[in-house]
Each structure stands twice: as structure tokens, then as C-alpha cells.
Design an enzyme around this catalytic site. Structure first.
Site, PDB file in Angstrom:
ATOM      1  N   HIS A 112      -6.174 -26.346   0.725  1.00  0.00           N
ATOM      2  CA  HIS A 112      -5.170 -25.677   1.562  1.00  0.00           C
ATOM      3  C   HIS A 112      -4.028 -26.616   1.936  1.00  0.00           C
ATOM      4  CE1 HIS A 112      -7.636 -22.059   2.185  1.00  0.00           C
ATOM      5  NE2 HIS A 112      -8.658 -22.895   2.113  1.00  0.00           N
TER       6      HIS A 112
ATOM      7  N   ASP B 183      -0.583 -18.846   4.502  1.00  0.00           N
ATOM      8  CA  ASP B 183      -1.883 -19.467   4.777  1.00  0.00           C
ATOM      9  C   ASP B 183      -1.801 -20.503   5.905  1.00  0.00           C
ATOM     10  OD1 ASP B 183      -4.407 -20.637   4.526  1.00  0.00           O
ATOM     11  OD2 ASP B 183      -3.976 -21.609   2.602  1.00  0.00           O
TER      12      ASP B 183
END
Lengths: 553, 553
Positions: free
Chosen positions: B366, B193
Site C-alpha cells: 500500500h 486507498d
């Protein structure tokens, strides 16, 4: 007893929005206007180029206007002047660079015979009942000023856009002492910049960016491309300084970049060696490590130099290996995605890009919370009106003022068009005046309104279908059509069945109407519209604009 | 000698963009797909509802597909599944909540007979030649997983979206040890990610937001309205916890909020006392300090609950004095202005609003730079491919990986549709496959393409003028018209002169053509278009779409 004369302050723009700043100061038969800016259209203002304030109040009272005074030369403070001058001629006062930039703009609009008065800081100018003084501030453009307007009711200070930079490039700091002097004498009201009120602390000095430039320039092996606001003369100066330090030539690119720098250079606000700036035509005569390009496009604007270069659409500049692109600006709210797009396009081509999130390559030109407090502390105004900001900025600035000791009832968060009336000791709301935004689209000023925008929005979402039918005048019989033409609706070649079905629907509507002997046009049109809309929505959940046209033969 | 079998990894979405994540893993006759998400349209995709990946490669190879495995239940990872299932039926594997949310979505699309397999962390699932394991991660939704796919070529780890939250709400941390174990055994490739790679440091734990909620709830005197993502089950749990602590009832509002919370509650991911959640109908039975509303609208979406409330357009909820609105989210890039608009509208009504810039009311889901480094450090992959991000994110993540010691030639920044082929020791680019975005507008999937979008853009900027002329078939003579109809161009009532002049121009064009005996339709149409365009641009610098229609009688 006669009603006492009051001082009126009416913001016609800049409240509840970013940009389009304009404030009216009125006392008896005298009106002085501070700034007259434009703003960019909101997302829903499709096709609109710029937005200017509604100045019908000024047009109605034009005999009272003694002058327009300008705080600085940014578009959101001077951009609407050409449009307003076409309705009202008036003398304009400002510092040298501000008027230099304005003169350039007036030339583009072919406006002559405008009285431009270059002012000095500290001098008092008599404009009707107002004594007007320009006070030196610091901002992201040289020659910025706060304005002190003294009428028999008292002194009002309007800060203009400012930050408190203790080490500005031009050497002369913001004149904090003058704010302090006026504060000591007593200031009736302060109107202060709210742009950065959400940010705690202090704004960093412009000089910090120069240090980053020097580091990056020293290490760079290829060409350096810097994108920034054309109006940020300090930034451009710092790029030029770093270029000279590293024996690089500078090329300027982009229409507004060339315009602004030529004015700034002519008036002495940009300093460089005679041979530092070279013409873009001579780009080929230098090695890549001898070149710096300064250009527009820091906001990802579609037609700007950097955007065109990133898209391989610039006639004179092509990206080459080892280019280093510095985006020395922060995206204006709404431009975030456009800027990212430019960055991504450059990276795709293998170009190195430095933007704000990655290095100290930009500082703001607006005061953060601690600077705003310092302004309050020096000026100690009796009344306070936050300006230049959306409501969230104005309300937060009001809270800051309250925390600094201003009584809540002395703080006024206004909307554009509202009027604040002052006596020597009081302030209260007066009668509102017309205000709003006038949309400029091409050469049209104000001819695009809600209906046009609503139609553009409708067209942009689902396109349109035109249905044409010819009817014989004498009999009312359909003699040709229905013909259907669509645009922006479906890709016709792949949706032929749908369009054939749609035509059948309209044919059936016409047959039904004929059977019922209904002949008036508006019934025919609305039946076509309703039946076709229902069919299409049921079929593909889309709602195009349907435009039935009847031709009479 | 036969060509050795290679492992292919092909991202069909999620590279060079935020959202629309989908990756294909292929070995011999086996394909396993990881995620299948949607994204929102770019600004220029006018009228488009959502964007899904082009999966023609999968359709072509559908016999190889052994399954679709899901990392978590966010729209950018599962949102395109219903559209793809209409073309390819395949077994789907995911954790309980992920499949619960998906099942809800399949019901809406009326999709039955889909094989949904609920997986456990740590178990190995055999999908053709792949052994697939789900590893517990932490993210802004419960039940998130990284996927380890082991084929005879080696083990590939795809992180999915993650942050490293050492104190997550559900009690069980991210299974860092499993990543370490796999790292020790040897990992062929890591796909990680990249969303937050621009941010230095660590992402703060979700629990911090709970502390802010407790403080704010304790002090609040009126109703509390919290806007957040409906999928952020942790956030909703923390709002509910703070509500219960302060003896407040909770009302849920907004379609997706009701959907997601009902699934989460049913599956045990939301915990509260039986009587904590009340129906919106019972709002009137409680004092204002007994109420918390949780709703959609944290992104300023036009149809969401908070947006409608701010605009006074909600049927059941009206703002009242003392309401406190908490916007517990950060604007997704592109939504900044819409969120500010909501905030401003609320403040205009005198409502207190707290948003991210003002208090610690949101944390990201995130991983920031230090967390990404930790992942690299544990997994020690031989090859690295950054995923989930625009090019600027992917490139920066590649640099981070290089700084962690991955050899530059082992790092691959791909584009959607590119194929990376692995042997046990090597990785190299294979043949690309079709990829791209399919636009969904209403019920139409893929029928809006470049021509339709170009027309919508043209229409949105300057509107259109339809010119209709009836011509007698036998003689070629004009028997009716020209009639001009405009939409989105100028406000006709105030621009009558212009429209009359425009009609005269077209009449003159027709007369000229008749004099020259030019009768073919395409010449007539293009003459009308050219003459009218030149006239309008010269007159008002606008360029509406001109649509000449000829009716033959």
C-alpha cells in the site's frame, strides 16, 4: 566427601512470556526471591482476570525464605504478591515508592502484618546467606533498582526492568559506576531484561516526551486529555509540568490513576503547586483552555476512563468540541485493535487525537540493543541468563551476549521452573521444579483450569443446546420432553424450523432407544448428543455444545 | 423544471474498517459496483467465520445493476462475491488473474452461469451510462487496476489498493501517465486507498525482498521454509527465483497456497522451470539443502500449514535441525500475538526464524504518504473521498488532501451507507441507504446477530449453570430436582461444596415460592436466577449464565 553447596537460580515466571516475573535464588538454607509479578491472560484464557505464577516450590520450602526483594513497583513485578502472601508470609524489601505502591495493593486485599522494609541504594542487606544490594537504575517508574545478590558462590546481578536514561527526570542517573565496580570485582552471573532486545540503537530519554507536550500544550485551544499508564509517574509529572507552564489545572481520572498518583505525591515523587490539581467536580468552574485531564485508558481497556469517555459512558466527563486527546503510550501486544478502536471512536466525534505513530508522544522504558550491550560491557558476567521475554527475545539476547564475547556454553536460555546450579566456576542445569500459571477469575484462584477453559471456548464459538427429558423411574418411559433450549447458537425466533427439526431428531433417538429397550442414562445421553450433533453439522456446519439432562421422576 | 440527474456514490463497505470494500456508483437507471469484499470478524464476534457487507440496497435496485467491476483479486475485494451472487446475478468485469482467482472461489461455492468478462487495461467498457476503464496499478498481487468511471456528470477514479512500485516484477510500471492524462482532462472525484496513510515516505519496491531472499538462501545450509500470503504471487515468484538460483526444489503447502499458485501458474503469472516445483510426497528424495517450502501461516492462523508444523501437527512435514523459517509478511492488526506465538514455538524447537523486525523480508503493498500525494498531484480531483481505512486513516488522508490544496469543503469523509451526490460542479450528502455487516458462521449467513453474540460472550466469560426442576402439572408441586449442571464455570470436582450450596439455595427459593403459592413459571425462573446469581457473585465474584428449565409432568 560431602557434595559441595551450590547456588541455585530458578525462574518461576517471566521466561517465555512477558510479565509474571519471579526468580528464586537459593543457597543452602536460604532462599531470596526477586519480584513476584502477575500477567494478563492469553486470548484463549476466556473470562480470566489475571494470571499469577505457580509458587508451590516456595510453599514447600517456605522455611528457607529469607525475603522477597523488589526491583520496582510495576504490576508484572509486584502484582502477584497479595496472592502469594496468603500462602507464605515473608519480609519484603524494596525502595520507597515500590513499597508505597505495594502497601496500597495490600490494603485492597485486606492484608495486614506484612513486614515491609524500605531500602536505600548502596546499603547491603543480609538475608540469610545472601548479601543483597539495590543499585539505582532508570525505568518508566521512579525508584527502580537492579539487585546484586552475593553468596559464598559469587555475585549475581539481576537488572530488573531498565533503560539507560542519561537525563532522567529525577536528576540522578542510573548508577553505571556501581555496575562497573562490581564488574571489576567479578560477577558470576547476569540476569538481564530482554523486553526491547529486538530494537536496535538506544531508547530515547523520557525528557523528549516533555518537549512534545510543551509544544502541543502551547498550541492547544481546548481541553487536553492525556491517557497514559498510571504507574508512569514521570510521564504524569511531565504532563503536570506542561500544564503549569500553560496555566492549566489538572484533573486526574480513573481508579488506578488516583491510587498511584496519591501514593507518589505523598512520598514526594510527584511535585506540583498546591492548587494545580483540582477535583473533577470543579471541572465546570474553568474555561476549556484551563484544563488538562490525565486518565487511564491508553491500552483501550474496556472499563478505563478514556474508553468510557469515547463511548459516552463516563458519568462525569463528556467530550466537547476542541478537545485534544494525547495517547501517551504504546499498545502492549494484543491491545493494538482496542487502542485503534478508541482512537476511531474519538475521531468519529470530531475530537483531535495524537497517538504514537503521529508524534513523539511516548518512549519505552526498556533498554534497546546498544544499552543491553553497555550493561554486558560493564558487568562482564561469567554466565548469562536472559530474562523478561518471550523465547524470541531471550534467544536474541543470548546472541547479543555471544557477540559481546560471552562463551556460548556460558549462556543459558531457560524455561520457567528450570534450575541453574552454580559453583564458583561452573554452571549447569539442575532438577526442575513445578512452575506454571495459576488463573485468577473473580475470587477464585486456580479453580479455572483446562476443562473449564475448553468448555468456555466451545460455548463462545457455537453456543449450546440443552436437551431435557423426564423419565419415569419405575418404567423407564419418557414422561415429559424432550425440551430443547439454546443459547448463543442461532437467533431462535428466525430459526424456528431448525429447532423444531432438531426436536424431532431427539424424539426419534428416544423412540429408537425405547424400541431397543436401552435404558442406561449414559447411552441415552450419548445417543442424543451424537444424533443431534450430526444433524446440526450437516444442516448448518455448526457444532454447539449439546447438554442432555435426564430427570428421573 | 425536472430535478437534474445526479451521480451517486455510496460506499457499502470499507469505510471505518479495514476490508469488506464495496462501492456503488449510480446514475439514472445504471448502477456499477466496484469490488465486493469480505473482512474478518472483530474480537467480539465470537464464533463468526467471516463478515460480508449488507447489500440490501443492491437487492432492492437489482434491475439497475449493469455490472460489478473488480480492482484486484484479494479477499477484501472479492471475498463476498459468492454470497452476493446467490441473491443477485450480474456480469463481472476484471483483469485475467482477478477473474481466475474469482472463478476458483465460485467453483468452491458451486456457482455456475456467472458471466465473467476479462478486461484489458486502457479499453473502455460501456456499462449502462458508465464508461469504465481499467488503469494499470502496482500492488502486492499482479493484475491490479484502478477504475475510471465516466458518466455524463464527470469522471470518477477509484484507485483500488495500490503502491507506486517503479520496478515491479512483471516489468510494466503503474500507468502514472494515464492518471496524469485524466487529471489534465479534469477528474470530478478521487476515491483513494488510505491503508498506509499513517506512514511517511515511500513504500519500498517488492524487488528489495528478492535481494534479501538471495542473501539468506545463499547462506542457508538446511531446508528453507517461507511463510507468506498465498495471494502474494510476486513474493512467491521471488522465492521460486531464489530457489532456482540456488538449485533448490520448491514444495507448496497449504490449501490456499496450492489454489492460488495453480491459478497464477495456469494464467502465466508464475514462471519457473518445469521441474522446480515438486510434490510434497517427494520431499524425502532430496537433501535438506535442496528444498524450499512455501506455505501459508504468516499470520499465525490456527489451521494454516506453518502453525500446524510449529505445533507438530502437520501430517507430512516435520521440523528438522537446520531448518530456516522466513516469515515474509507483517502481522495484520490483531494477529500480532498469534504470529509471535508461532515464532516462539519454532525457536523453542531450535529452529532459526527470520521475521520482519529482524531483516528486510517484507514490504507493504500500500502507498505511503508521498505516493498518496503523487496520486493527488496527478489526478487533481475536484472532490476527494478517502476509502479503505478506519476513521483514523480516512481523516488523516483528508488532511493530506487538504495539504495538497483540495478545498476542505470538497473533501468528504463518509461512513458506510452514506451517499454522496454529484452534479458537474457540486457534491453534497444525499439520503443514506442501509449498510452494515452480515455475519457468516458455518453455512448460516446473517442468522448470528447481537443476541447470539451477547450470549456467546457471556458464556465465554463465566460459563453457565442449568437448573432443571420437574413440576407436577396438576398440583404445581416439585416432583424432581432441582438438578444443577454447570459448564465452563468451575472445575466441578474441586468445587463440590460450592455446587452443593448452590443447590441448597435453589431448593430454598423453591420452598419459599411454594409457601407463597407462587406458581407461574416466569416468576419461578426469575427467582431462581436472581437468588442464585446473588449467591454466586457474593461467593466468588463470578456471574455465569443461569438457565432455569422447568419440566411439566
Amino acid at each position: 566427601m560431602a557434595k559441595p553447596n551450590k547456588l541455585k537460580i530458578i525462574p518461576l515466571g517471566g521466561l517465555g512470556e512477558i510479565g509474571k516475573n519471579i526468580t528464586v535464588h537459593e543457597y543452602k538454607d536460604s532462599i531470596v526471591i526477586v519480584d513476584c509479578g502477575m500477567t494478563f491472560p492469553e486470548d484463549e484464557m476466556l473470562g480470566v482476570d489475571i494470571v499469577i505464577p505457580d509458587v508451590s516450590y516456595l510453599i514447600k520450602n517456605k522455611d528457607k525464605i529469607k525475603g522477597l526483594v523488589l526491583t520496582h513497583g510495576h504490576e508484572d513485578h509486584i502484582g502477584a504478591i497479595p496472592y502469594v502472601l496468603k500462602k507464605i508470609n515473608m519480609p519484603i524489601y524494596g525502595t520507597k515508592l515500590t513499597l508505597g505502591l505495594l502497601a496500597n495493593k495490600l490494603k485492597e486485599h485486606n492484608l495486614k502484618n506484612v513486614e515491609l522494609n524500605v531500602v536505600d541504594y548502596g546499603t547491603t542487606y543480609k538475608l540469610g546467606h545472601f548479601d543483597v544490594e539495590f543499585i539505582k537504575t532508570t525505568h518508566s517508574i521512579p525508584d527502580s533498582a537492579a539487585i546484586a545478590l552475593t553468596s559464598p558462590i559469587g555475585t549475581v546481578i539481576q537488572t530488573g526492568d531498565f533503560k539507560i536514561d542519561f537525563t532522567p527526570l529525577e536528576g540522578a542517573e542510573m548508577n553505571l559506576n556501581r555496575f562497573a565496580e562490581l564488574g571489576n570485582k567479578g560477577v558470576l552471573a547476569l540476569l538481564s531484561d530482554s523486553t526491547n532486545v529486538v530494537r536496535p540503537g538506544y531508547t530515547v530519554s523520557e525528557r523528549m516526551v516533555g518537549e512534545t507536550f510543551r509544544d502541543l500544550f502551547y498550541k492547544a485551544e481546548g481541553r487536553i486529555i492525556v491517557a497514559t499508564f498510571s504507574s508512569n509517574v514521570y510521564r504524569i509529572q511531565q504532563v503536570i509540568d506542561a500544564a503549569e507552564l500553560n496555566n492549566r489545572k489538572v484533573i486526574l481520572s480513573g481508579r488506578s490513576m488516583l491510587n498511584v498518583t496519591s501514593v507518589a505525591r505523598e512520598l514526594g515523587y510527584l511535585k506540583y503547586k498546591e492548587d494545580t490539581i483540582i477535583d473533577i467536580k470543579d471541572l465546570g468552574n474553568y474555561r476549556k483552555d484551563e484544563i488538562v485531564l490525565i486518565m487511564t485508558g491508553s491500552q483501550g481497556e474496556p472499563m478505563s476512563a478514556l474508553t468510557r469517555i469515547a463511548a459516552n459512558e463516563h458519568r462525569q466527563i463528556e467530550l466537547i468540541h476542541d478537545d485534544l486527546v494525547l495517547i501517551s503510550a504504546t499498545p502492549i501486544p494484543g491491545n493494538e485493535k482496542a487502542v485503534s478502536k478508541t482512537v476511531n471512536k474519538l475521531l468519529e466525534k470530531g475530537i483531535k487525537v495524537v497517538y504514537e505513530a503521529l508524534d513523539d508522544i511516548h518512549v519505552s522504558g526498556h533498554a534497546c540493543q546498544e544499552e543491553l550491550k553497555l550493561m554486558h560491557s560493564l558487568v562482564k558476567p561469567k554466565f548469562f541468563m536472559p530474562v523478561h521475554g518471550e523465547i524470541r527475545h531471550l534467544k536474541l539476547h543470548a546472541e547479543l551476549s555471544k557477540a559481546m564475547g560471552t562463551p556460548e556454553e556460558n549462556i543459558f536460555v531457560l524455561e520457567n521452573g528450570q534450575c541453574l546450579e552454580f559453583t564458583k566456576d561452573t554452571a549447569s542445569m539442575g532438577a526442575s521444579v513445578p512452575s506454571g500459571h495459576i488463573l485468577v477469575d473473580g475470587l477464585g484462584v486456580g479453580d479455572v483450569g483446562n476443562i473449564v477453559l475448553r468448555d468456555r471456548k466451545h460455548l463462545s464459538e457455537d453456543g449450546l443446546i440443552v436437551v431435557v427429558v423426564s423419565i419415569e423411574k419405575s418404567t423407564g418411559k419418557v414422561v415429559s420432553g424432550p425440551d430443547l433450549v439454546s443459547r448463543g447458537f442461532v437467533f431462535v425466533r428466525e430459526s424456528e424450523d431448525l429447532m423444531v427439526e432438531a426436536k424431532t431428531i431427539v424424539q426419534k433417538t428416544l423412540d429408537d432407544l425405547e424400541a431397543k429397550k436401552i435404558k442406561d442414562w449414559s447411552s441415552i445421553k450419548s445417543s442424543i448428543r451424537n444424533d443431534l450433533r450430526a444433524f446440526l453439522y450437516g444442516k448448518i456446519k455448526r457444532n454447539p455444545m449439546i447438554l442432555p439432562i435426564i430427570m428421573e421422576i
